[in-house]
Design an enzyme around this catalytic site. Sequence first.
Site, PDB file in Angstrom:
ATOM      1  N   LEU A  35       2.698  -3.694  -0.769  1.00 25.31           N
ATOM      2  CA  LEU A  35       2.592  -2.459   0.021  1.00 25.31           C
ATOM      3  C   LEU A  35       3.874  -1.501  -0.584  1.00 25.31           C
ATOM      4  O   LEU A  35       4.672  -1.929  -0.729  1.00 25.31           O
ATOM      5  CB  LEU A  35       2.868  -2.630   1.541  1.00 25.31           C
ATOM      6  CG  LEU A  35       1.670  -3.547   2.082  1.00 25.31           C
ATOM      7  CD1 LEU A  35       1.543  -3.485   3.520  1.00 25.31           C
ATOM      8  CD2 LEU A  35       0.309  -2.973   1.946  1.00 25.31           C
ATOM      9  N   HIS A  39       1.015   3.307   1.278  1.00 28.11           N
ATOM     10  CA  HIS A  39       0.533   2.387   2.469  1.00 28.11           C
ATOM     11  C   HIS A  39       1.238   2.835   3.726  1.00 28.11           C
ATOM     12  O   HIS A  39       0.519   2.712   4.972  1.00 28.11           O
ATOM     13  CB  HIS A  39       0.444   0.967   2.003  1.00 28.11           C
ATOM     14  CG  HIS A  39      -0.127   0.332   0.884  1.00 28.11           C
ATOM     15  ND1 HIS A  39       0.533  -0.093  -0.245  1.00 28.11           N
ATOM     16  CD2 HIS A  39      -1.454   0.221   0.664  1.00 28.11           C
ATOM     17  CE1 HIS A  39      -0.426  -0.198  -1.054  1.00 28.11           C
ATOM     18  NE2 HIS A  39      -1.591  -0.205  -0.518  1.00 28.11           N
ATOM     19  N   GLN A  63     -14.254  -7.197  -5.620  1.00 28.60           N
ATOM     20  CA  GLN A  63     -14.062  -5.924  -6.044  1.00 28.60           C
ATOM     21  C   GLN A  63     -13.586  -5.786  -7.201  1.00 28.60           C
ATOM     22  O   GLN A  63     -13.289  -4.544  -7.913  1.00 28.60           O
ATOM     23  CB  GLN A  63     -13.438  -4.971  -5.035  1.00 28.60           C
ATOM     24  CG  GLN A  63     -11.999  -5.035  -4.741  1.00 28.60           C
ATOM     25  CD  GLN A  63     -11.443  -4.188  -3.816  1.00 28.60           C
ATOM     26  OE1 GLN A  63     -11.551  -4.510  -2.554  1.00 28.60           O
ATOM     27  NE2 GLN A  63     -10.903  -3.193  -4.045  1.00 28.60           N
ATOM     28  N   LYS A 151      -5.905   9.098  -2.340  1.00 25.16           N
ATOM     29  CA  LYS A 151      -5.950   8.705  -3.716  1.00 25.16           C
ATOM     30  C   LYS A 151      -6.957   8.042  -4.178  1.00 25.16           C
ATOM     31  O   LYS A 151      -7.241   8.163  -5.498  1.00 25.16           O
ATOM     32  CB  LYS A 151      -4.606   7.729  -3.704  1.00 25.16           C
ATOM     33  CG  LYS A 151      -4.505   6.617  -4.577  1.00 25.16           C
ATOM     34  CD  LYS A 151      -3.692   6.867  -5.762  1.00 25.16           C
ATOM     35  CE  LYS A 151      -3.494   5.873  -6.864  1.00 25.16           C
ATOM     36  NZ  LYS A 151      -4.083   4.789  -6.895  1.00 25.16           N
ATOM     37  N   GLN A 155     -13.665   6.010  -3.019  1.00 26.50           N
ATOM     38  CA  GLN A 155     -13.620   4.891  -2.051  1.00 26.50           C
ATOM     39  C   GLN A 155     -13.826   5.648  -0.726  1.00 26.50           C
ATOM     40  O   GLN A 155     -14.573   5.166   0.105  1.00 26.50           O
ATOM     41  CB  GLN A 155     -12.447   4.032  -2.067  1.00 26.50           C
ATOM     42  CG  GLN A 155     -12.284   3.238  -1.072  1.00 26.50           C
ATOM     43  CD  GLN A 155     -10.913   2.010  -1.320  1.00 26.50           C
ATOM     44  OE1 GLN A 155     -11.121   1.274  -2.218  1.00 26.50           O
ATOM     45  NE2 GLN A 155     -10.022   2.375  -0.761  1.00 26.50           N
ATOM     46  N   ARG A 189      -0.172  -0.778  -8.857  1.00 30.48           N
ATOM     47  CA  ARG A 189      -0.186  -1.169 -10.638  1.00 30.48           C
ATOM     48  C   ARG A 189       0.560  -0.423 -11.369  1.00 30.48           C
ATOM     49  O   ARG A 189       1.077  -0.653 -12.292  1.00 30.48           O
ATOM     50  CB  ARG A 189      -1.687  -0.655 -11.156  1.00 30.48           C
ATOM     51  CG  ARG A 189      -2.790  -1.847 -10.230  1.00 30.48           C
ATOM     52  CD  ARG A 189      -4.241  -1.101 -10.937  1.00 30.48           C
ATOM     53  NE  ARG A 189      -5.076  -2.300 -10.645  1.00 30.48           N
ATOM     54  CZ  ARG A 189      -5.807  -2.024  -9.357  1.00 30.48           C
ATOM     55  NH1 ARG A 189      -5.678  -1.070  -8.523  1.00 30.48           N
ATOM     56  NH2 ARG A 189      -6.976  -2.825  -8.947  1.00 30.48           N
TER      57      ARG A 189
HETATM   58  P1  AMP Z   1      -5.000  -0.854  -1.934  1.00 30.32           P
HETATM   59  O1  AMP Z   1      -3.965  -1.748  -1.419  1.00 30.32           O
HETATM   60  O2  AMP Z   1      -4.657  -0.324  -3.270  1.00 30.32           O
HETATM   61  O3  AMP Z   1      -6.430  -1.296  -1.734  1.00 30.32           O
HETATM   62  O4  AMP Z   1      -4.835   0.209  -0.896  1.00 30.32           O
HETATM   63  C1  AMP Z   1      -5.111   0.527   0.617  1.00 30.32           C
HETATM   64  C2  AMP Z   1      -5.081   1.833   1.187  1.00 30.32           C
HETATM   65  O5  AMP Z   1      -3.685   2.412   0.542  1.00 30.32           O
HETATM   66  C3  AMP Z   1      -6.202   2.614   0.523  1.00 30.32           C
HETATM   67  O6  AMP Z   1      -7.050   3.433   1.438  1.00 30.32           O
HETATM   68  C4  AMP Z   1      -5.461   3.412  -0.519  1.00 30.32           C
HETATM   69  O7  AMP Z   1      -6.389   4.638  -0.773  1.00 30.32           O
HETATM   70  C5  AMP Z   1      -4.241   3.764   0.188  1.00 30.32           C
HETATM   71  N1  AMP Z   1      -3.184   4.108  -0.870  1.00 30.32           N
HETATM   72  C6  AMP Z   1      -3.055   3.622  -1.920  1.00 30.32           C
HETATM   73  N2  AMP Z   1      -1.865   4.213  -2.568  1.00 30.32           N
HETATM   74  C7  AMP Z   1      -1.790   5.473  -1.740  1.00 30.32           C
HETATM   75  C8  AMP Z   1      -0.907   6.678  -1.966  1.00 30.32           C
HETATM   76  N3  AMP Z   1      -0.261   6.866  -3.057  1.00 30.32           N
HETATM   77  N4  AMP Z   1      -0.873   7.528  -1.232  1.00 30.32           N
HETATM   78  C9  AMP Z   1      -1.641   7.328  -0.091  1.00 30.32           C
HETATM   79  N5  AMP Z   1      -2.612   6.445   0.246  1.00 30.32           N
HETATM   80  C10 AMP Z   1      -2.603   5.372  -0.795  1.00 30.32           C
END
Ligand code: AMP
Length: 297
Positions: A35, A39, A63, A151, A155, A189
Site C-alpha cells: 500500500l 491506496h 488476474q 488510475k 478496471q 510496481r
Molecule cells: P492495487 O493494489 O494495485 O490492486 O490497487 C488497489 C486500488 O488502489 C485500485 O482501485 C487502484 O486503482 C487504486 N490505486 C492504485 N494506485 C493508485 C493511485 N496512484 N491513485 C489512486 N488510486 C490508486
Amino acid sequence: MNLSVVHTVWELRQALKTIWRSELLLGFVPTMGALHEGHAALIRQANRECGFTAVSIFVNPIQFDRAEDYELYARTLPEDLELCRSCGAQLVFAPATEEMYPAASLTHVQVSGVTDYLCGQHRGPHFRGVATVVAKLLHLIQPARAYFGEKDAQQVAVVRRMVADLNFPVEIIGVPTVREADGLALSSRNRRLSPSERRDAPALYQALLAARAAIEHGSGPAEARRDALAVLASTPSIRVEYLEVVDDESQTPVSRIDGPVRISAAVWLGSTRLIDNTTATPPRLSRSEGGAPGQRL
Ligand code: AMP
C-alpha cells in the site's frame, strides 16, 4: 475504533455480522497490498463517507498474465496494516490464496466489450480475474460502497458494468489518481524501477498531458495521439504498449471527439509495465455544456 485483521471467510463473517445488522454505511476498498498514498486516498475517502471501512489485501493470482509479475509482486503486510490503521480502516481481510480459491474455480465473471481494448487486449485473462475476484469480495463483504482508483480506469469501467449487469447492490466510487511531485502515478510496481528508469518514468504522464492539451485546443484523437507519442519517442528507454483516446464508459477508441474522453496508455520501462490515464474535454464543451460521450468507432 481498533483495526481487526482477519484471514478466513468465517472470521470475516463473524467480524461483519453486527455491522450488517447496524445502520452503519459499510465502505470497502479492495487492494493487492504494497500500500501507498494512492491506496491511502481510497481508504481515507471511504472512512470520511462511511461509518465502517473494510480493506482487503489479496494478491489475486488469476488476474496476472505473467507468472514473474505475480512472483515479484511486493508483499508488505505489516506496513500495510499500519497504513490501514492510520487511515481509519476498521477491518482488514487478508486471506491466503487457498482461502479464496480452495479449489480451482470453474466459475468466472467475464465482462465483454469494455475489455476489448487497452489492457483487455494486451493482458489476456486479466479482467476476467479482476471481475471474478471483485465479485467474490463484494459477496463476502456486502458493502454499500466500494472504492476504486481512476488510475485503473478500465478496471473501474469493468467493475461498474459488472455491478450494473448483475445487480450487485453496491455503489462504485472512482477516486482521482494520486501522483508523485513529478507527475508519476503512484503504483506498487514503481519500486521495481531502476534509478534511471524512475527518472524517465514521468514522461508517461507528460505524454498524456500533451494529448490532453491537444484535445483541449480542438485536436482530434489521431492528432492528440501523435503529440503524446512524440513525447514518449523522446524518451528512448520507454516502449509503448498502447496509447489510445477512448470513451470512458465503453473503453473503446473514439474516431471523433465531441465530449469528454479518456486518454489511456501502457508503457514498459525495462521489465516494468506502467499504466496511466487522464481525461480531456474539447474546447466547445469545456466552456459551458457538460458534454456527451465521445463518438465510438
Ligand atoms: P492495487 O493494489 O494495485 O490492486 O490497487 C488497489 C486500488 O488502489 C485500485 O482501485 C487502484 O486503482 C487504486 N490505486 C492504485 N494506485 C493508485 C493511485 N496512484 N491513485 C489512486 N488510486 C490508486
